[in-house]
Design an enzyme around this catalytic site. Structure first.
Site, PDB file in Angstrom:
ATOM      1  N   LYS A   1     -18.758  -0.316 -12.112  1.00  0.00           N
ATOM      2  CA  LYS A   1     -19.525   0.866 -12.527  1.00  0.00           C
ATOM      3  C   LYS A   1     -21.005   0.728 -12.145  1.00  0.00           C
ATOM      4  CE  LYS A   1     -15.675   1.920 -14.656  1.00  0.00           C
ATOM      5  NZ  LYS A   1     -14.559   2.632 -14.122  1.00  0.00           N
TER       6      LYS A   1
HETATM    7  C1  LIG Z   1     -13.489   2.447 -15.397  1.00  0.00           C
HETATM    8  C2  LIG Z   1     -12.905   3.651 -16.026  1.00  0.00           C
HETATM    9  C3  LIG Z   1     -12.245   3.599 -17.260  1.00  0.00           C
HETATM   10  C4  LIG Z   1     -11.925   2.312 -17.954  1.00  0.00           C
HETATM   11  O1  LIG Z   1     -12.989   1.520 -18.244  1.00  0.00           O
HETATM   12  P1  LIG Z   1     -12.737  -0.046 -18.551  1.00  0.00           P
HETATM   13  O2  LIG Z   1     -14.087  -0.538 -18.925  1.00  0.00           O
HETATM   14  O3  LIG Z   1     -12.216  -0.649 -17.293  1.00  0.00           O
HETATM   15  O4  LIG Z   1     -11.775  -0.117 -19.668  1.00  0.00           O
HETATM   16  C5  LIG Z   1     -11.791   4.764 -17.814  1.00  0.00           C
HETATM   17  N1  LIG Z   1     -11.971   5.948 -17.210  1.00  0.00           N
HETATM   18  C6  LIG Z   1     -12.584   6.048 -16.022  1.00  0.00           C
HETATM   19  C7  LIG Z   1     -12.758   7.397 -15.415  1.00  0.00           C
HETATM   20  C8  LIG Z   1     -13.061   4.908 -15.382  1.00  0.00           C
HETATM   21  O5  LIG Z   1     -13.648   5.006 -14.178  1.00  0.00           O
END
Ligand SMILES: *Cc1c(COP(=O)(O)O)cnc(C)c1O
Length: 375
Positions: free
Chosen positions: A186
């Protein structure tokens, strides 16, 4: 010649020496689990989101599950979401015992089509989980008008949208629940982690209980458990990374934006017409440019295309396969043909490399490889 080039992944975190030193300091302090760094990160995030309460967690998945629990959603309730997301977005609905309902996406933004969302509402609908795909926000005015009209809770899956805005207001600084992920891919990361923006002190207190076995404490030895919580707390090592990342949020997002602009400039105005491929919405107002997508034309096999790019040392991602076509969801009655736009996008989409430490030359290398495959 391409063999001399370094491998270019579709994403890569930016880690500096200050972040590494901050983690080392936490380790030397002896306080590794949730402690002062977690509190500091929560305070900084709350500041970022206009003073709203924020709690951190060990993922951006449990954040959404906990938001559903705080909203009292469970068996018998329906929750509407998009089939075009990481599977976590729908899994959390099943996790709390509620029923996932999908509405197809808009072919341009790849976000949930809000008219279709409205059409999917039934008397059992209690909440919606829209996703700000790639950091491009949903139409927040339309979304919250629907939520208000039908008295629905909103859990924004803002996993990809830190730093995105809507009409000048930061995503997470207004609305209902907003859930962010700090997973390593992210825009800012803590290795693994996430945070939930809440509405008031009561919700924040509940979030703390769900985060840690339902425990509440009074005095030195007072303890009670009155809700079923899990083990979802963030470590201070992760929070130390997050504090270092948060300092650079504007810089990282600015770099992503500039690289995205360079993609458009390098592809050129006639690329879509010549190739039959689709580029993302060129939003330089609201998006944090979490990812840069290309939807390949129908006649191009995605696996073959990814292999050709890999042959010139360019790694691509695909975000995402339509959730309702996974076995777990087919077993719940979902079928091919139900959400044709998400299905087409899910089959043909690729994610091009985009991360802050990339250069314009990297972008040009990717574009020229894409063009030599498609033109
Ligand atoms: C990364 C992501 C998640 C999950 O996040 P985690 O921290 O990996 O549990 C959920 N929804 C979207 C759209 C994502 O990009």
């Amino acid at each position: 010649m391409s063999n001399e080039l370094a491998f270019l992944p579709f994403t890569k975190p930016t880690i500096d020496e200050d972040m590494i030193a901050a983690v080392a300091d936490v380790m030397r302090s002896g306080w590794l689990t949730s402690g002062p760094k977690v509190q500091e990160l929560e305070a900084k995030l709350s500041e970022l989101f206009g003073g709203r309460p924020v709690r951190t967690f060990n993922s951006g998945t449990c954040t959404m599950e906990i938001a559903l629990r705080i909203a009292g959603i469970g068996p018998g309730d329906e929750v509407i979401t998009t089939p075009n997301s990481w599977v976590a977005t729908a899994n959390v609905i099943i996790e709390v015992g509620a029923t996932p309902v999908f509405a197809d996406i808009d072919p341009k933004t790849h976000n949930i089509d809000l008219n279709k969302l409205e059409a999917a509402i039934t008397p059992r609908t209690k909440a919606v989980i829209p996703v700000h795909m790639c950091g491009l926000p949903c139409d927040m005015d339309h979304l919250y008008a629907i939520a208000e009209r039908y008295k629905l809770r909103v859990i924004e899956d803002a996993a990809q949208a830190i730093g995105s805005t809507w009409k000048g207001k930061r995503i997470g600084s207004f609305g209902d629940f907003a859930s962010f992920s700090f997973q390593v891919n992210k825009n800012i990361m803590t290795g693994e982690g996430g945070c939930l923006v809440l509405n008031n002190a009561e919700e924040a207190r509940l979030a703390e209980k769900y985060r840690l076995q339902g425990v509440s404490r009074q005095g030195l030895d007072g303890i009670d458990v009155d809700v079923l919580g899990g083990k979802y707390n963030m470590t201070d090592m992760a929070a130390a990374i997050g504090l270092g990342q948060l300092k650079r949020l504007e810089e990282f997002n600015g770099k992503r934006k500039a690289l995205a602009q360079h993609y458009f400039d390098t592809f050129g105005a006639d690329f879509e017409a010549l190739s039959g491929a689709e580029l993302p919405v060129a939003d330089f107002e609201n998006s944090n440019w979490h990812m840069f997508h290309v939807v390949l034309p129908e006649n191009v096999n995605r696996g073959d295309f990814m292999q050709k790019m890999l042959d010139v040392k360019i790694g691509l991602g695909y975000h995402y396969r339509a959730i309702h076509l996974f076995t777990l969801y087919r077993e719940r009655g979902f079928k091919e043909g139900m959400f044709p736009i998400a299905e087409r996008v899910g089959k043909q989409i690729v994610t091009l490399p985009l991360f802050p430490s990339m250069t314009n030359a990297d972008v040009e290398r990717v574009v020229s490889a894409v063009k030599s495959c498609l033109l």
